[in-house]
Motif scaffolding. Structure first.
Motif, PDB file in Angstrom:
ATOM      1  N   ARG A   1      51.055  55.094  46.404  1.00 16.84           N
ATOM      2  CA  ARG A   1      49.645  55.721  45.799  1.00 16.84           C
ATOM      3  C   ARG A   1      48.822  54.523  45.614  1.00 16.84           C
ATOM      4  N   GLU A   2      49.015  53.222  45.285  1.00 19.21           N
ATOM      5  CA  GLU A   2      48.148  52.117  45.041  1.00 19.21           C
ATOM      6  C   GLU A   2      48.834  51.015  45.410  1.00 19.21           C
ATOM      7  N   VAL A   3      47.914  49.939  46.261  1.00 12.64           N
ATOM      8  CA  VAL A   3      48.200  48.725  46.475  1.00 12.64           C
ATOM      9  C   VAL A   3      47.226  47.774  46.021  1.00 12.64           C
ATOM     10  N   VAL A   4      47.559  47.126  44.997  1.00 12.84           N
ATOM     11  CA  VAL A   4      46.598  46.122  44.421  1.00 12.84           C
ATOM     12  C   VAL A   4      47.135  44.682  44.940  1.00 12.84           C
ATOM     13  N   THR A   5      45.975  44.128  45.573  1.00 11.52           N
ATOM     14  CA  THR A   5      46.303  42.928  46.459  1.00 11.52           C
ATOM     15  C   THR A   5      45.402  41.858  45.832  1.00 11.52           C
ATOM     16  N   PHE A   6      46.155  40.619  45.475  1.00 14.16           N
ATOM     17  CA  PHE A   6      45.690  39.504  44.957  1.00 14.16           C
ATOM     18  C   PHE A   6      45.282  38.624  46.313  1.00 14.16           C
ATOM     19  N   ALA A   7      44.150  37.993  46.916  1.00 18.30           N
ATOM     20  CA  ALA A   7      44.094  37.510  47.889  1.00 18.30           C
ATOM     21  C   ALA A   7      43.767  36.178  47.477  1.00 18.30           C
ATOM     22  N   ILE A   8      43.882  35.078  48.394  1.00 21.62           N
ATOM     23  CA  ILE A   8      43.557  33.466  47.905  1.00 21.62           C
ATOM     24  C   ILE A   8      42.290  33.294  48.819  1.00 21.62           C
ATOM     25  N   LYS A   9      41.229  33.199  48.169  1.00 23.35           N
ATOM     26  CA  LYS A   9      39.960  32.751  49.045  1.00 23.35           C
ATOM     27  C   LYS A   9      40.220  31.520  49.922  1.00 23.35           C
ATOM     28  N   GLY A  10      39.709  31.777  51.049  1.00 24.64           N
ATOM     29  CA  GLY A  10      39.880  30.489  52.083  1.00 24.64           C
ATOM     30  C   GLY A  10      40.990  30.569  52.962  1.00 24.64           C
ATOM     31  N   LEU A  11      42.034  31.553  52.593  1.00 21.56           N
ATOM     32  CA  LEU A  11      43.500  31.650  53.106  1.00 21.56           C
ATOM     33  C   LEU A  11      43.754  32.992  53.688  1.00 21.56           C
ATOM     34  N   THR A  12      43.473  34.041  52.981  1.00 22.49           N
ATOM     35  CA  THR A  12      43.960  35.474  53.197  1.00 22.49           C
ATOM     36  C   THR A  12      42.817  36.055  54.074  1.00 22.49           C
TER      37      THR A  12
ATOM     38  N   GLU B   1      41.249  31.797  43.236  1.00 23.42           N
ATOM     39  CA  GLU B   1      41.217  30.445  43.919  1.00 23.42           C
ATOM     40  C   GLU B   1      42.405  29.864  43.808  1.00 23.42           C
ATOM     41  N   GLY B   2      42.979  29.521  45.020  1.00 18.28           N
ATOM     42  CA  GLY B   2      44.303  28.905  45.151  1.00 18.28           C
ATOM     43  C   GLY B   2      45.407  29.711  44.384  1.00 18.28           C
ATOM     44  N   ILE B   3      46.398  28.882  43.949  1.00 17.18           N
ATOM     45  CA  ILE B   3      47.445  29.897  43.173  1.00 17.18           C
ATOM     46  C   ILE B   3      46.998  29.354  41.806  1.00 17.18           C
ATOM     47  N   ASN B   4      46.319  30.217  41.166  1.00 16.56           N
ATOM     48  CA  ASN B   4      45.999  30.038  39.564  1.00 16.56           C
ATOM     49  C   ASN B   4      46.962  31.017  39.034  1.00 16.56           C
ATOM     50  N   LEU B   5      48.136  30.168  38.504  1.00 17.75           N
ATOM     51  CA  LEU B   5      49.075  31.038  37.841  1.00 17.75           C
ATOM     52  C   LEU B   5      48.811  31.833  36.540  1.00 17.75           C
ATOM     53  N   GLY B   6      47.869  31.291  35.859  1.00 15.72           N
ATOM     54  CA  GLY B   6      47.662  31.831  34.684  1.00 15.72           C
ATOM     55  C   GLY B   6      46.628  33.130  34.943  1.00 15.72           C
TER      56      GLY B   6
ATOM     57  N   PHE C   1      46.632  34.740  37.632  1.00 21.84           N
ATOM     58  CA  PHE C   1      47.512  35.973  38.238  1.00 21.84           C
ATOM     59  C   PHE C   1      48.456  36.596  37.297  1.00 21.84           C
ATOM     60  N   LEU C   2      48.978  35.990  36.588  1.00 21.67           N
ATOM     61  CA  LEU C   2      49.765  36.517  35.344  1.00 21.67           C
ATOM     62  C   LEU C   2      48.832  37.339  34.471  1.00 21.67           C
ATOM     63  N   ARG C   3      47.899  36.995  33.885  1.00 23.96           N
ATOM     64  CA  ARG C   3      47.041  37.717  33.193  1.00 23.96           C
ATOM     65  C   ARG C   3      46.546  38.962  33.869  1.00 23.96           C
ATOM     66  N   LEU C   4      46.081  39.059  35.112  1.00 25.66           N
ATOM     67  CA  LEU C   4      45.720  40.313  35.819  1.00 25.66           C
ATOM     68  C   LEU C   4      46.910  41.101  36.088  1.00 25.66           C
ATOM     69  N   LEU C   5      47.920  40.489  36.354  1.00 23.59           N
ATOM     70  CA  LEU C   5      49.346  41.120  36.839  1.00 23.59           C
ATOM     71  C   LEU C   5      49.530  41.916  35.651  1.00 23.59           C
ATOM     72  N   GLY C   6      49.408  41.577  34.187  1.00 22.87           N
ATOM     73  CA  GLY C   6      49.713  42.152  33.146  1.00 22.87           C
ATOM     74  C   GLY C   6      49.103  43.261  33.026  1.00 22.87           C
ATOM     75  N   ARG C   7      47.620  43.340  33.093  1.00 23.23           N
ATOM     76  CA  ARG C   7      46.646  44.564  33.059  1.00 23.23           C
ATOM     77  C   ARG C   7      46.955  45.594  34.069  1.00 23.23           C
ATOM     78  N   GLU C   8      47.693  45.200  35.392  1.00 24.38           N
ATOM     79  CA  GLU C   8      47.998  46.194  36.535  1.00 24.38           C
ATOM     80  C   GLU C   8      49.204  46.849  36.164  1.00 24.38           C
ATOM     81  N   GLN C   9      50.321  46.261  35.460  1.00 24.42           N
ATOM     82  CA  GLN C   9      51.642  46.663  35.223  1.00 24.42           C
ATOM     83  C   GLN C   9      52.159  47.455  36.295  1.00 24.42           C
ATOM     84  N   PRO C  10      52.335  46.836  37.609  1.00 23.12           N
ATOM     85  CA  PRO C  10      52.969  47.153  38.745  1.00 23.12           C
ATOM     86  C   PRO C  10      54.404  47.628  38.626  1.00 23.12           C
ATOM     87  N   GLU C  11      54.825  48.551  39.467  1.00 18.36           N
ATOM     88  CA  GLU C  11      56.332  48.668  39.654  1.00 18.36           C
ATOM     89  C   GLU C  11      56.982  47.831  40.611  1.00 18.36           C
TER      90      GLU C  11
END
Length: 80
Positions: free
Chosen positions: A27-38, A53-58, A60-70
């Motif tokens: 139903r839904e695909v949430v994409t985290f795209a890396i600026k200048g690369l994807t 921006e790049g691999i900003n793990l913090g 990414f994890l904050r937004l990932l928690g908001r999305e709660q994917p399967e």
């Protein structure tokens, strides 16, 4: 699978090919795209898109928690 998934998209064509396939099966695909690369075309196939921006793990994890994917897929090249 019919729920939300997250794609952490690096460079190259593999993330785009995955998205083309995944949107037919979930139903839904949430994409985290890396600026200048994807590839910008990922926007066409993503239900929601975050440019990070790049691999900003913090961030990414904050937004990932908001999305709660399967599920999560990480595809594409990442230069470091």
């Amino acid at each position: 699978m019919s729920g939300k998934i997250v794609l952490l998209a690096g460079g190259g064509s593999l993330p785009l090919e995955f998205l083309r396939f995944a949107v037919l099966r979930v139903r839904e695909v949430v994409t985290f795209a890396i600026k200048g690369l994807t590839e910008p075309q990922v926007e066409e196939f993503s239900s929601k898109l975050y440019w990070i921006e790049g691999i900003n793990l913090g961030e990414f994890l904050r937004l990932l928690g908001r999305e709660q994917p399967e599920g999560i897929a990480m595809l594409g090249r990442v230069n470091h």
